[in-house]
Motif scaffolding. Structure first.
Motif, PDB file in Angstrom:
ATOM      1  N   LEU B 226      -0.024  -5.029   0.940  1.00 19.99           N
ATOM      2  CA  LEU B 226       0.790  -5.749  -0.042  1.00 19.99           C
ATOM      3  C   LEU B 226       0.453  -5.311  -1.464  1.00 19.99           C
ATOM      4  CD1 LEU B 226       0.584  -9.339   1.487  1.00 19.99           C
ATOM      5  CD2 LEU B 226       2.399  -7.638   1.772  1.00 19.99           C
ATOM      6  N   ILE B 227      -0.813  -5.086  -1.708  1.00 21.94           N
ATOM      7  CA  ILE B 227      -1.244  -4.679  -3.047  1.00 21.94           C
ATOM      8  C   ILE B 227      -2.332  -3.612  -2.925  1.00 21.94           C
ATOM      9  CG2 ILE B 227      -0.838  -6.979  -4.027  1.00 21.94           C
ATOM     10  CD1 ILE B 227      -3.813  -7.513  -3.875  1.00 21.94           C
ATOM     11  N   GLN B 228      -2.594  -2.955  -4.043  1.00 26.74           N
ATOM     12  CA  GLN B 228      -3.813  -2.172  -4.160  1.00 26.74           C
ATOM     13  C   GLN B 228      -4.675  -2.845  -5.214  1.00 26.74           C
ATOM     14  OE1 GLN B 228      -1.437   1.850  -4.291  1.00 26.74           O
ATOM     15  NE2 GLN B 228      -3.639   2.281  -4.357  1.00 26.74           N
ATOM     16  N   VAL B 229      -5.906  -3.114  -4.887  1.00 27.39           N
ATOM     17  CA  VAL B 229      -6.813  -3.712  -5.873  1.00 27.39           C
ATOM     18  C   VAL B 229      -8.010  -2.800  -6.022  1.00 27.39           C
ATOM     19  CG1 VAL B 229      -7.516  -6.018  -6.573  1.00 27.39           C
ATOM     20  CG2 VAL B 229      -6.670  -5.630  -4.264  1.00 27.39           C
ATOM     21  N   GLU B 230      -8.425  -2.612  -7.258  1.00 23.87           N
ATOM     22  CA  GLU B 230      -9.669  -1.918  -7.504  1.00 23.87           C
ATOM     23  C   GLU B 230     -10.274  -2.596  -8.711  1.00 23.87           C
ATOM     24  OE1 GLU B 230     -10.737   2.715  -8.173  1.00 23.87           O
ATOM     25  OE2 GLU B 230      -8.994   2.234  -6.934  1.00 23.87           O
ATOM     26  N   GLN B 231     -11.251  -3.413  -8.449  1.00 20.36           N
ATOM     27  CA  GLN B 231     -11.820  -4.227  -9.524  1.00 20.36           C
ATOM     28  C   GLN B 231     -10.719  -5.052 -10.171  1.00 20.36           C
ATOM     29  OE1 GLN B 231     -15.138  -3.604  -8.497  1.00 20.36           O
ATOM     30  NE2 GLN B 231     -15.540  -3.745 -10.693  1.00 20.36           N
ATOM     31  N   LYS B 232     -10.496  -4.827 -11.460  1.00 18.87           N
ATOM     32  CA  LYS B 232      -9.515  -5.660 -12.157  1.00 18.87           C
ATOM     33  C   LYS B 232      -8.117  -5.045 -12.177  1.00 18.87           C
ATOM     34  CE  LYS B 232     -12.759  -8.344 -14.387  1.00 18.87           C
ATOM     35  NZ  LYS B 232     -13.270  -9.089 -15.542  1.00 18.87           N
ATOM     36  N   PHE B 233      -8.015  -3.854 -11.645  1.00 15.84           N
ATOM     37  CA  PHE B 233      -6.701  -3.223 -11.607  1.00 15.84           C
ATOM     38  C   PHE B 233      -5.944  -3.670 -10.357  1.00 15.84           C
ATOM     39  CE2 PHE B 233      -3.965   0.141  -9.979  1.00 15.84           C
ATOM     40  CZ  PHE B 233      -3.088   0.286 -11.038  1.00 15.84           C
ATOM     41  N   VAL B 234      -4.685  -4.014 -10.552  1.00 18.25           N
ATOM     42  CA  VAL B 234      -3.847  -4.450  -9.433  1.00 18.25           C
ATOM     43  C   VAL B 234      -2.536  -3.687  -9.459  1.00 18.25           C
ATOM     44  CG1 VAL B 234      -2.533  -6.358  -8.458  1.00 18.25           C
ATOM     45  CG2 VAL B 234      -4.793  -6.787  -9.388  1.00 18.25           C
ATOM     46  N   ARG B 235      -2.146  -3.179  -8.314  1.00 15.57           N
ATOM     47  CA  ARG B 235      -0.804  -2.633  -8.178  1.00 15.57           C
ATOM     48  C   ARG B 235      -0.112  -3.387  -7.036  1.00 15.57           C
ATOM     49  NH1 ARG B 235       0.536   2.864  -8.967  1.00 15.57           N
ATOM     50  NH2 ARG B 235      -1.635   3.363  -8.536  1.00 15.57           N
ATOM     51  N   ILE B 236       1.039  -3.920  -7.335  1.00 14.53           N
ATOM     52  CA  ILE B 236       1.786  -4.615  -6.287  1.00 14.53           C
ATOM     53  C   ILE B 236       2.612  -3.592  -5.530  1.00 14.53           C
ATOM     54  CG2 ILE B 236       3.528  -6.363  -5.801  1.00 14.53           C
ATOM     55  CD1 ILE B 236       2.584  -7.913  -8.207  1.00 14.53           C
ATOM     56  N   VAL B 237       2.313  -3.440  -4.264  1.00  6.59           N
ATOM     57  CA  VAL B 237       2.969  -2.418  -3.454  1.00  6.59           C
ATOM     58  C   VAL B 237       4.197  -2.982  -2.748  1.00  6.59           C
ATOM     59  CG1 VAL B 237       2.669  -0.847  -1.503  1.00  6.59           C
ATOM     60  CG2 VAL B 237       0.772  -1.238  -3.089  1.00  6.59           C
ATOM     61  N   ASP B 238       4.057  -4.199  -2.255  1.00  9.58           N
ATOM     62  CA  ASP B 238       5.137  -4.800  -1.473  1.00  9.58           C
ATOM     63  C   ASP B 238       5.398  -6.212  -1.987  1.00  9.58           C
ATOM     64  OD1 ASP B 238       6.833  -5.908   0.355  1.00  9.58           O
ATOM     65  OD2 ASP B 238       5.519  -5.653   2.091  1.00  9.58           O
ATOM     66  N   ILE B 239       6.243  -6.275  -3.016  1.00  6.57           N
ATOM     67  CA  ILE B 239       6.418  -7.565  -3.691  1.00  6.57           C
ATOM     68  C   ILE B 239       7.125  -8.575  -2.792  1.00  6.57           C
ATOM     69  CG2 ILE B 239       8.652  -7.100  -4.817  1.00  6.57           C
ATOM     70  CD1 ILE B 239       7.321  -8.438  -7.352  1.00  6.57           C
ATOM     71  N   ASP B 240       8.005  -8.088  -1.925  1.00  6.59           N
ATOM     72  CA  ASP B 240       8.668  -9.009  -1.009  1.00  6.59           C
ATOM     73  C   ASP B 240       7.681  -9.581   0.001  1.00  6.59           C
ATOM     74  OD1 ASP B 240      11.153  -8.735  -2.236  1.00  6.59           O
ATOM     75  OD2 ASP B 240      11.588  -6.912  -1.089  1.00  6.59           O
TER      76      ASP B 240
END
Lengths: 251, 251
Positions: B226-240
């Motif tokens: 659903l997301i990629q997290v690395e420490q404080k960085f977040v990328r939303i991969v699958d918002i649905d």
DNA sequence: CGCCAGGTTGACACTTTTCAAGCCGCGTGG
DNA sequence: CCACGCGGCTTGAAAAGTGTCAACCTGGCG
């Protein structure tokens, strides 16, 4: 709307004291919206308040999504505010008693954000928001007090967030009982004996707990000699003990 | 107080664009307090806004208990609001970003109810409440919008109560991420990639969870694609997918 | 280079929920 | 007037979710 206006006009000369709200004579004026106004200002305020409206137990004063045009001061009775979620889950976000203001959540979006449901037969004074806007430009004290009422609602809610976010079940229930007690006292009722107007389920919803958990906490407090509960009747026997539960950690 | 006034006077002719707030030129005017005002009204508003004040990361704009005299518009940066409890337990009651208003909780009691702590170096416009009162009697649009801002804060908080009262851990985290995403988008930032300004502990405090629970949920969302997290960085991969978690029950 | 706050992960404990059964009290209708 | 039904409440036992404790990792900064 049209009917309310008609009623208001009809009542102006006839049964004014009966149908018209009359803040100046209201025994809630010290805790309600007009708090702190002078007598002259009170008379001005009276021109703004529409007829009282009766709401039967179980009926709602307004519902989420309805267009917002008035706020309401509770003249007598008891309400719950309830927010319903997309999927049907809902939560009670507050309980309101005489002298408190309902409907503030509607200003932001021009429509109500929650349902206001009467938990007993109730009466409210209806205050058209547009007239409140006008009048609070003229009466500084009204403007100031209206802002205070809104601000206190914000503070109240952050107190509830604290309940929900950091307290455990028994602390929440103790906090709830103490809060009821204190608000009833401010209205001249006994702070140590009262009837709950809401069900266990509604208390639970408000506190983020299941009704069984509420029931168990009541039973435990009863057995510990802190309160007496019998259905909806509550007597606080050991208020300091309750406060200790509320401030917890010392257990 | 006196120093701020001095700064304001000095800056009036000199480095106006630099030190003076200047709503009329501010790129946040559409989402901040002056939203909806005419150009002339904006100029009036500018007379009320004090110099900007810089707050370093970790410092507080105000603290609970301090006397209230101004509200603040966030010009840049990021804040958390924190309420501390008698016994030391505390809770984060909100996160605020550029264009949002801080300090509304102080109006009711004349003193601040929470701490406002900068989570990164920030800048705020300071708005003396007494002048806001005066001016909102003159500018109807300002009065109306100020009321809306307060009302929305009430609605926002009842949304948080919903989070805390009825949602389970993963739903809360999903709701939190979606909320951040949506607010960043409204400010022209990417809704799908962002840096969290707060720690896991602060997120947990806000959501009524322990930091470990937050961490686990992030890891689970990551593993579920659903997301990629690395420490404080977040990328939303699958918002649905995230929205499904948020609306839950279908799991 | 090493320290330390912040983050992750695992194992286990505890609180609260869930499910289930039964009780109580009140209002309704026979 | 009593029986019945039903919503609301209580209580128990088992299940689930989250918290607690502990170990370890990581990255940034002095």
């Amino acid at each position: 709307m049209a009917r309310a206006e008609l009623l208001r006009q009809q009542s102006t000369h006839l049964a004014l004291a009966e149908l018209k709200a009359a803040c100046a004579n209201c025994n809630l004026r010290e805790i309600c919206l007009p708090a702190g106004l002078t007598t002259a200002e009170l008379d001005q305020l009276d021109t703004m308040v529409d007829v009282r409206r009766k709401i039967k137990r179980g009926e709602s004063l307004y519902r989420a999504g309805e267009p917002f045009d008035s706020i309401y001061a509770i003249r007598s009775g008891f309400f719950k505010a309830r927010v319903t979620y997309e999927d049907g889950r809902d939560q009670v976000t507050g309980f309101s008693m005489a002298g408190e203001i309902l409907g503030l959540d509607g200003i932001g979006q021009g429509k109500h954000n929650c349902d206001a449901v009467a938990l007993e037969d109730s009466e409210v004074c209806s205050i058209p928001y547009s007239r409140l806007e006008e009048l609070s430009r003229e009466i500084n004290g009204l403007q100031r007090h209206f802002h205070k009422v809104m601000s206190r609602e914000i503070v109240r809610e952050s107190g509830v967030m604290m309940l929900l976010g950091v307290m455990r079940a028994e602390e929440r229930i103790a906090a709830f009982l103490l809060n009821m007690s204190q608000r009833l006292a401010a209205r001249g009722y006994s702070p140590l004996e009262f009837h709950l107007r809401m069900t266990r389920e509604e208390i639970g919803s408000y506190l983020g707990l299941k009704l069984e958990t509420v029931s168990r906490a009541f039973s435990k407090f009863h057995n510990d000699g802190l309160i007496q509960v019998e259905q909806k009747f509550v007597r606080i026997v050991d208020i300091d003990g309750l406060k200790e539960v509320y401030a917890h950690h010392v257990s």
